[in-house]
Write an enzyme that holds these catalytic residues in place. Structure first.
Site, short mmCIF file in Angstrom:
data_model
loop_
_atom_site.label_atom_id
_atom_site.label_comp_id
_atom_site.label_asym_id
_atom_site.label_seq_id
_atom_site.Cartn_x
_atom_site.Cartn_y
_atom_site.Cartn_z
N ARG A 191 0.83 -1.23 0.00
CA ARG A 191 0.00 0.00 0.00
C ARG A 191 0.85 1.27 0.00
NH1 ARG A 191 -2.36 -3.35 -1.58
NH2 ARG A 191 -4.14 -4.45 -0.73
N SER A 239 -10.64 0.40 3.58
CA SER A 239 -9.90 0.01 4.79
C SER A 239 -9.30 1.23 5.48
CB SER A 239 -8.78 -0.96 4.43
OG SER A 239 -9.33 -2.13 3.89
N GLU A 318 -4.25 3.22 6.84
CA GLU A 318 -4.11 3.19 5.38
C GLU A 318 -4.70 4.48 4.80
OE1 GLU A 318 -5.01 -0.52 3.42
OE2 GLU A 318 -5.91 0.53 1.72
C1 FAD Z 1 -15.57 1.05 -0.76
C2 FAD Z 1 -14.08 1.11 -0.89
C3 FAD Z 1 -13.34 -0.04 -1.12
C4 FAD Z 1 -11.95 0.00 -1.24
N1 FAD Z 1 -11.25 -1.16 -1.44
C5 FAD Z 1 -9.90 -1.12 -1.57
C6 FAD Z 1 -9.16 -2.33 -1.83
O1 FAD Z 1 -9.70 -3.40 -1.94
N2 FAD Z 1 -7.81 -2.23 -1.96
C7 FAD Z 1 -7.16 -1.04 -1.84
O2 FAD Z 1 -5.93 -1.03 -1.97
N3 FAD Z 1 -7.84 0.10 -1.60
C8 FAD Z 1 -9.17 0.10 -1.47
N4 FAD Z 1 -9.87 1.26 -1.24
C9 FAD Z 1 -9.13 2.52 -1.07
C10 FAD Z 1 -8.98 3.33 -2.36
O3 FAD Z 1 -10.01 3.04 -3.29
C11 FAD Z 1 -7.62 3.13 -3.04
O4 FAD Z 1 -6.55 3.49 -2.20
C12 FAD Z 1 -7.54 3.95 -4.33
O5 FAD Z 1 -6.47 3.50 -5.09
C13 FAD Z 1 -7.40 5.45 -4.08
O6 FAD Z 1 -7.52 6.10 -5.34
P1 FAD Z 1 -8.11 7.57 -5.42
O7 FAD Z 1 -7.98 8.02 -6.82
O8 FAD Z 1 -9.46 7.63 -4.84
O9 FAD Z 1 -7.07 8.34 -4.50
P2 FAD Z 1 -7.41 9.50 -3.47
O10 FAD Z 1 -8.20 8.97 -2.34
O11 FAD Z 1 -7.92 10.66 -4.19
O12 FAD Z 1 -5.92 9.81 -2.94
C14 FAD Z 1 -5.24 8.84 -2.16
C15 FAD Z 1 -3.77 9.25 -2.09
O13 FAD Z 1 -3.22 9.16 -3.41
C16 FAD Z 1 -2.71 10.43 -3.83
N5 FAD Z 1 -2.98 10.56 -5.26
C17 FAD Z 1 -4.19 10.42 -5.89
N6 FAD Z 1 -4.03 10.56 -7.22
C18 FAD Z 1 -2.71 10.81 -7.42
C19 FAD Z 1 -1.91 11.07 -8.57
N7 FAD Z 1 -2.43 11.09 -9.81
N8 FAD Z 1 -0.58 11.29 -8.40
C20 FAD Z 1 -0.03 11.27 -7.16
N9 FAD Z 1 -0.73 11.04 -6.04
C21 FAD Z 1 -2.05 10.80 -6.17
C22 FAD Z 1 -3.44 11.45 -2.97
O14 FAD Z 1 -2.69 12.65 -2.85
C23 FAD Z 1 -3.58 10.70 -1.65
O15 FAD Z 1 -2.39 10.77 -0.92
C24 FAD Z 1 -11.27 1.24 -1.13
C25 FAD Z 1 -12.01 2.42 -0.93
C26 FAD Z 1 -13.41 2.36 -0.82
C27 FAD Z 1 -14.18 3.63 -0.62
#
Ligand code: FAD
Length: 332
Positions: A191, A239, A318
C-alpha cells in the site's frame, strides 16, 4: 502575498490557494476548471471536508502550468483522484487541490502494453482491459479510485496490486517538470509507492493475455463479492487501517487482518458522533450522515488504542488523513 509564518510548521499563514489573487492568476494561466470555495466533501467518498480551490487540468500541459503557478506563489498542492482514501479537514484546505479526472483519462494499447491516464477510474480500467481479454487489472473492479491514486497507494485486492503490472510511470514534480520512471525506480511496498511529492500523470502497464468470457465472469464475481462483503455503497474510505505486519500471535485462529483484529477487540458498531465501525466489516468506518473529520479522527484514535490494549498490536492507518496545507497527519 504576505507571508506570515504559522506556528511551528513554518508555513506562511496567509499563503493560501483560497486567496482571490491566486485564483485569478491561476485562471489566467491554465485551461480546465478552477473552482474557488468548492466543497471537498463532494470529492471524498467519506463525504467529509470543508472548502478549497479545486483545479481540474484539461491536459498534462495545463497540469504543469498550474503546478508552476502554485510553486511560484509558494502555495502547496494536494492531488486528489476519486477521494476514496482520504479524510479531508472540516476547515478545508489552503493547499491547491489538483483533481485528476477528465482530460487526463486517456487509454490506448498495443498488444499487452496499456497506457492509462492517471484520471481514469480504476474500475473502468479493470473492465475495459478484461473486456478485451487482458488480465492483471481485472481484480481492481471493486477499488473505487483512479489509476493515479491506485499507483500512488499501490492499491490491491484478491492477490493483485498495481506494482505487479506497472512498467513505467510518468510523473510531474512540484515545479511542474515531467519525468518517466521505470518500475525499478519506484520503491513499491504494501500500500505504498514511495512516489511522495510526485503527481502521477500516466501509467504504462503490461498485462497477460486471458480468455475474454472467463475474465468477464471473474470481474462480475469479484464485484458481487465486494458488494456483499463490504459497505461498498455507503460513505467510507474502504480500509481504515493496513493489515498488521508480522505473524499472528500463537492461538490466533482467524485471518491476521486489520478487520479481524478490530472485530476481536469488540469494536464493531462503536460510534463517535455520526461515524461508526461498520457492523458488516470492522475495518470500514462509515459516515452515517453528517459526520465530521474530527469524529472520524476520534474513532480512528479510539480503535487504535483499544486494539493496542486488547490485542497488543499497533495498527497503522491506510487512509490518508489530510492537514490544512495538504500535509499528511498522523493520528496517535
Ligand atoms: C468502498 C471502498 C473499497 C476499497 N477497497 C480497496 C481495496 O480493496 N484495496 C485497496 O488497496 N484500496 C481500497 N480502497 C481505497 C482506495 O479506493 C484506493 O486506495 C484507491 O487506489 C485510491 O484512489 P483515489 O484516486 O481515490 O485516491 P485518493 O483517495 O484521491 O488519494 C489517495 C492518495 O493518493 C494520492 N494521489 C491520488 N491521485 C494521485 C496522482 N495522480 N498522483 C499522485 N498522487 C495521487 C493522494 O494525494 C492521496 O495521498 C477502497 C475504498 C473504498 C471507498
Amino acid at each position: 502575498m504576505a507571508r506570515d509564518v504559522e506556528g511551528d510548521s513554518g508555513r506562511a499563514e496567509s499563503v493560501s490557494a483560497r486567496s482571490p489573487e491566486f485564483v485569478a492568476a491561476l485562471m489566467g494561466a491554465v485551461r480546465g476548471e478552477v473552482k474557488a470555495g468548492a466543497s471537498l466533501a463532494r470529492h471524498s467518498t467519506y463525504r467529509i471536508g470543508g472548502s478549497a480551490t479545486i483545479f481540474t487540468p484539461a491536459s498534462a500541459a495545463d497540469l504543469s502550468a498550474g503546478v508552476q503557478a502554485a510553486s511560484a506563489a509558494g502555495i502547496p498542492l494536494f492531488v486528489v483522484g476519486l477521494g476514496s482514501n482520504v479524510l479531508f479537514p472540516d476547515a478545508g484546505l489552503d493547499a491547491l487541490v489538483v483533481r485528476m479526472g477528465k482530460g487526463l483519462d486517456a487509454v490506448r494499447h498495443e498488444a499487452d502494453r496499456w497506457w492509462l491516464g492517471a484520471g481514469l477510474p480504476a474500475p473502468h480500467a479493470a473492465r475495459k482491459t478484461a473486456q478485451q481479454g487482458w488480465a492483471g487489472l481485472h481484480m481492481m473492479v471493486g477499488v473505487p479510485g483512479t489509476v493515479g491514486g491506485g499507483v500512488f497507494m499501490n492499491a490491491g485486492c484478491h492477490g493483485g496490486q498495481w506494482a505487479d503490472v506497472v512498467e513505467q510511470v510518468t510523473v510531474v514534480n512540484a515545479q511542474g517538470a515531467a519525468r518517466t520512471l521505470s518500475k525499478g525506480e519506484i520503491p513499491f511496498s504494501y500500500r505504498r509507492s514511495g512516489l511522495d511529492g510526485a503527481i502521477v500523470v500516466e501509467v504504462e502497464v503490461r498485462l497477460r493475455e486471458g480468455n475474454r468470457e472467463e475474465l468477464d465472469r471473474e470481474v462480475e464475481r469479484l464485484f458481487e463479492w465486494r458488494q456483499r462483503g463490504t459497505p461498498f455503497n455507503q460513505p467510507c474510505c474502504g480500509s481504515v487501517f493496513k493489515n498488521p505486519e508480522g505473524p499472528a500471535p500463537a492461538g490466533w485462529n482467524r485471518p491476521w487482518t486489520a478487520g479481524s483484529v478490530i472485530e476481536e477487540a469488540g469494536l464493531k458498531g462503536t460510534a463517535e458522533g455520526a461515524v461508526i465501525v461498520s457492523p458488516m466489516h470492522a475495518n470500514y468506518f462509515v459516515n452515517t450522515g453528517g459526520a465530521t473529520a474530527a469524529e472520524v479522527r476520534a474513532l480512528i484514535a479510539r480503535a487504535r488504542e483499544t486494539v493496542r490494549e486488547r490485542i497488543g498490536v499497533v495498527l497503522e492507518t491506510e487512509v490518508k488523513v489530510i492537514g490544512r496545507f495538504g500535509e499528511y497527519v498522523t493520528i496517535r
